[in-house]
Design a protein around this motif. Structure first.
Motif, PDB file in Angstrom:
ATOM      1  N   SER A   1       4.196  -0.480  14.988  1.00 48.45           N
ATOM      2  CA  SER A   1       3.808  -0.790  13.616  1.00 48.45           C
ATOM      3  C   SER A   1       3.710   0.492  12.805  1.00 48.45           C
ATOM      4  N   GLY A   2       3.871   0.361  11.494  1.00 50.77           N
ATOM      5  CA  GLY A   2       3.763   1.519  10.616  1.00 50.77           C
ATOM      6  C   GLY A   2       4.593   1.327   9.357  1.00 50.77           C
ATOM      7  N   ILE A   3       4.561   2.357   8.521  1.00 53.94           N
ATOM      8  CA  ILE A   3       5.277   2.338   7.252  1.00 53.94           C
ATOM      9  C   ILE A   3       6.713   2.808   7.462  1.00 53.94           C
ATOM     10  N   VAL A   4       7.632   2.126   6.805  1.00 55.13           N
ATOM     11  CA  VAL A   4       9.027   2.556   6.779  1.00 55.13           C
ATOM     12  C   VAL A   4       9.261   3.276   5.456  1.00 55.13           C
ATOM     13  N   GLY A   5       9.563   4.565   5.513  1.00 56.69           N
ATOM     14  CA  GLY A   5       9.827   5.342   4.310  1.00 56.69           C
ATOM     15  C   GLY A   5      11.305   5.375   3.969  1.00 56.69           C
ATOM     16  N   MET A   6      11.612   5.898   2.781  1.00 54.88           N
ATOM     17  CA  MET A   6      13.000   6.024   2.368  1.00 54.88           C
ATOM     18  C   MET A   6      13.110   7.240   1.456  1.00 54.88           C
ATOM     19  N   LEU A   7      13.490   8.375   2.030  1.00 49.57           N
ATOM     20  CA  LEU A   7      13.569   9.626   1.292  1.00 49.57           C
ATOM     21  C   LEU A   7      14.956   9.900   0.748  1.00 49.57           C
ATOM     22  N   GLU A   8      15.960   9.146   1.200  1.00 49.14           N
ATOM     23  CA  GLU A   8      17.313   9.325   0.695  1.00 49.14           C
ATOM     24  C   GLU A   8      18.007   7.974   0.651  1.00 49.14           C
ATOM     25  N   ALA A   9      19.111   7.914  -0.078  1.00 49.66           N
ATOM     26  CA  ALA A   9      19.837   6.657  -0.221  1.00 49.66           C
ATOM     27  C   ALA A   9      20.249   6.119   1.142  1.00 49.66           C
ATOM     28  N   PRO A  10      20.163   4.811   1.333  1.00 49.55           N
ATOM     29  CA  PRO A  10      20.428   4.243   2.659  1.00 49.55           C
ATOM     30  C   PRO A  10      21.894   4.250   3.070  1.00 49.55           C
ATOM     31  N   GLY A  11      22.806   4.440   2.125  1.00 46.89           N
ATOM     32  CA  GLY A  11      24.221   4.437   2.486  1.00 46.89           C
ATOM     33  C   GLY A  11      24.763   3.020   2.595  1.00 46.89           C
ATOM     34  N   PRO A  12      26.027   2.889   3.021  1.00 44.03           N
ATOM     35  CA  PRO A  12      26.643   1.561   3.106  1.00 44.03           C
ATOM     36  C   PRO A  12      25.889   0.662   4.086  1.00 44.03           C
ATOM     37  N   GLY A  13      25.928  -0.623   3.797  1.00 47.53           N
ATOM     38  CA  GLY A  13      25.249  -1.574   4.665  1.00 47.53           C
ATOM     39  C   GLY A  13      24.998  -2.875   3.944  1.00 47.53           C
ATOM     40  N   PRO A  14      24.395  -3.854   4.622  1.00 50.61           N
ATOM     41  CA  PRO A  14      24.148  -5.156   3.998  1.00 50.61           C
ATOM     42  C   PRO A  14      23.126  -5.063   2.878  1.00 50.61           C
ATOM     43  N   ARG A  15      23.270  -5.981   1.920  1.00 47.85           N
ATOM     44  CA  ARG A  15      22.321  -6.118   0.828  1.00 47.85           C
ATOM     45  C   ARG A  15      21.494  -7.369   1.085  1.00 47.85           C
ATOM     46  N   LEU A  16      20.470  -7.606   0.273  1.00 48.06           N
ATOM     47  CA  LEU A  16      19.654  -8.810   0.456  1.00 48.06           C
ATOM     48  C   LEU A  16      20.512 -10.067   0.431  1.00 48.06           C
ATOM     49  N   GLN A  17      21.537 -10.078  -0.426  1.00 47.64           N
ATOM     50  CA  GLN A  17      22.413 -11.246  -0.510  1.00 47.64           C
ATOM     51  C   GLN A  17      23.094 -11.551   0.822  1.00 47.64           C
ATOM     52  N   ASP A  18      23.239 -10.523   1.653  1.00 45.85           N
ATOM     53  CA  ASP A  18      23.927 -10.693   2.936  1.00 45.85           C
ATOM     54  C   ASP A  18      23.002 -11.154   4.050  1.00 45.85           C
ATOM     55  N   ILE A  19      21.700 -10.926   3.917  1.00 42.70           N
ATOM     56  CA  ILE A  19      20.798 -11.198   5.044  1.00 42.70           C
ATOM     57  C   ILE A  19      19.753 -12.272   4.757  1.00 42.70           C
TER      58      ILE A  19
ATOM     59  N   PRO B   1       0.825  -1.213   0.000  1.00 38.20           N
ATOM     60  CA  PRO B   1       0.000   0.000   0.000  1.00 38.20           C
ATOM     61  C   PRO B   1       0.856   1.258   0.000  1.00 38.20           C
ATOM     62  N   LEU B   2       0.459   2.225  -0.831  1.00 43.90           N
ATOM     63  CA  LEU B   2       1.168   3.502  -0.985  1.00 43.90           C
ATOM     64  C   LEU B   2       2.572   3.315  -1.544  1.00 43.90           C
ATOM     65  N   ALA B   3       2.841   2.165  -2.174  1.00 44.26           N
ATOM     66  CA  ALA B   3       4.172   1.847  -2.695  1.00 44.26           C
ATOM     67  C   ALA B   3       5.231   1.984  -1.601  1.00 44.26           C
ATOM     68  N   ALA B   4       4.875   1.570  -0.385  1.00 45.43           N
ATOM     69  CA  ALA B   4       5.769   1.694   0.761  1.00 45.43           C
ATOM     70  C   ALA B   4       6.982   0.788   0.593  1.00 45.43           C
ATOM     71  N   PRO B   5       8.164   1.257   1.023  1.00 42.93           N
ATOM     72  CA  PRO B   5       9.355   0.400   0.986  1.00 42.93           C
ATOM     73  C   PRO B   5       9.250  -0.783   1.935  1.00 42.93           C
ATOM     74  N   ALA B   6       8.645  -0.564   3.109  1.00 44.24           N
ATOM     75  CA  ALA B   6       8.482  -1.650   4.072  1.00 44.24           C
ATOM     76  C   ALA B   6       7.403  -1.266   5.075  1.00 44.24           C
ATOM     77  N   MET B   7       6.903  -2.269   5.787  1.00 48.44           N
ATOM     78  CA  MET B   7       5.871  -2.046   6.792  1.00 48.44           C
ATOM     79  C   MET B   7       6.112  -2.979   7.972  1.00 48.44           C
ATOM     80  N   ALA B   8       5.984  -2.442   9.176  1.00 48.59           N
ATOM     81  CA  ALA B   8       5.893  -3.265  10.375  1.00 48.59           C
ATOM     82  C   ALA B   8       4.412  -3.380  10.691  1.00 48.59           C
ATOM     83  N   ARG B   9       3.870  -4.581  10.646  1.00 51.38           N
ATOM     84  CA  ARG B   9       2.435  -4.782  10.739  1.00 51.38           C
ATOM     85  C   ARG B   9       1.995  -4.973  12.190  1.00 51.38           C
TER      86      ARG B   9
END
Length: 311
Positions: free
Chosen positions: A135-153, A92-100
């Motif tokens: 709970s709520g929507i996790v937004g992303m207004l700027e690049a997340p910077g260095p960190g793990p990728r999906l391949q890492d987690i 919903p709302l093209a959210a990057p992520a949600m804690a339900r």
């Protein structure tokens, strides 16, 4: 002081995947801008050509990101094996992520931002949602910077994709659905009917009303795949079912996705056996190391000109 030469050639700038691109060349992200004013800007997020490489079902993840309106896949995240995590094509709302409210955590692939590495962006949103106290929507207004990728987690050995007729899964863990029906109906009406073929990987039938299509994300290197498709095109072995027409390819997240127009009324089930037979023929063409004939070279050039990049 000597003046700098205006004619001095600009040095190519490196990309994340080890290749180079000139500053005045089109940015590989598909924005239409020159690289030097897009992902070549100092401090810009590095562009990753093939962000899901190395993940199980890479081709299906590309399809979920670029082609499929409504699909989900459960994930197991390192260090959070006890949490229910769902990867979705669209939230919903093209959210990057949600804690339900239910305690589940969801991440979306089709989002409004684009910082150059969808794998890093989805991982960052997922980890934020997993750490959220409410709970709520996790937004992303700027690049997340260095960190793990999906391949890492992601610890899954396989990723099981389920294609949905609509977006009822949005409220699957919701007890009180009051006031949600209208928004859900609107979303469902915008979703084109889509089905994943079961006999081959990452092939999706869709019905857009006036036409039906088969869109098939393939993992092979682009040059090899183009050559193989050209061999099949010359012999008309690329006609999936009678009346079908191979119309070209999308280039999406570093992979090619051939597309066929299908006669209206074909449906997904009728494609299962022909698609499996086509995969056998394609594998044989990929293994063919002989030189192309003039007809095959001409067909290959034509296919190369029928590619559209999806950002």
């Amino acid at each position: 002081m000597a003046k700098k030469s205006r004619n001095r050639p600009e040095e190519p700038l490196p990309l994340y995947d080890g290749k180079v691109v000139g500053p005045r060349e089109p940015c590989p992200c598909g924005s239409g801008k020159r690289y030097k004013v897009c992902h070549g800007v100092p401090g810009a997020t590095t562009f990753v050509k093939r962000p899901f490489a190395g993940l199980p079902q890479e081709c299906d993840l590309v399809a979920m990101r670029e082609l499929v309106p409504s699909a989900t896949a459960p994930l197991t995240i390192k260090g959070h094996e006890d949490r229910t995590v769902l990867l979705a094509s669209l939230l919903p709302l093209a959210a990057p992520a949600m804690a339900r409210d239910s305690g589940q955590v969801w991440a979306g692939l089709q989002v409004q931002h684009s910082f150059g590495d969808p794998s890093r962006e989805v991982a960052a949103a997922l980890l934020l949602a997993l750490q959220a106290e409410e709970s709520g929507i996790v937004g992303m207004l700027e690049a997340p910077g260095p960190g793990p990728r999906l391949q890492d987690i992601v610890v899954n050995e396989t990723i099981d994709v389920t294609v949905h007729d609509g977006f009822e899964f949005w409220i699957g863990d919701v007890e009180d659905r009051t006031g949600l029906e209208d928004a859900l109906q609107q979303a469902n009406e915008a979703a084109t009917p889509t089905a994943r073929l079961t006999g081959v990987e990452a092939a999706y039938w869709t019905n857009v009303g006036s036409k039906e299509h088969l869109r098939w994300v393939m993992p092979e290197p682009e040059d090899e795949l183009l050559t193989a498709l050209a061999r099949l095109h010359v012999t008309r072995a690329d006609v999936i079912v009678p009346g079908a027409r191979f119309v070209g390819m999308f280039r999406a997240l570093g992979l090619l996705a051939p597309v066929w127009d299908l006669p209206v009324g074909t449906g997904a089930e009728a494609l299962e056996e022909p698609a499996a037979a086509f995969k056998v023929a394609l594998d044989a063409a990929l293994a063919d190391g002989s030189d192309l004939t003039p007809e095959e070279r001409s067909a290959r050039a034509g296919l190369a000109n029928r590619q559209v990049t999806i950002r």
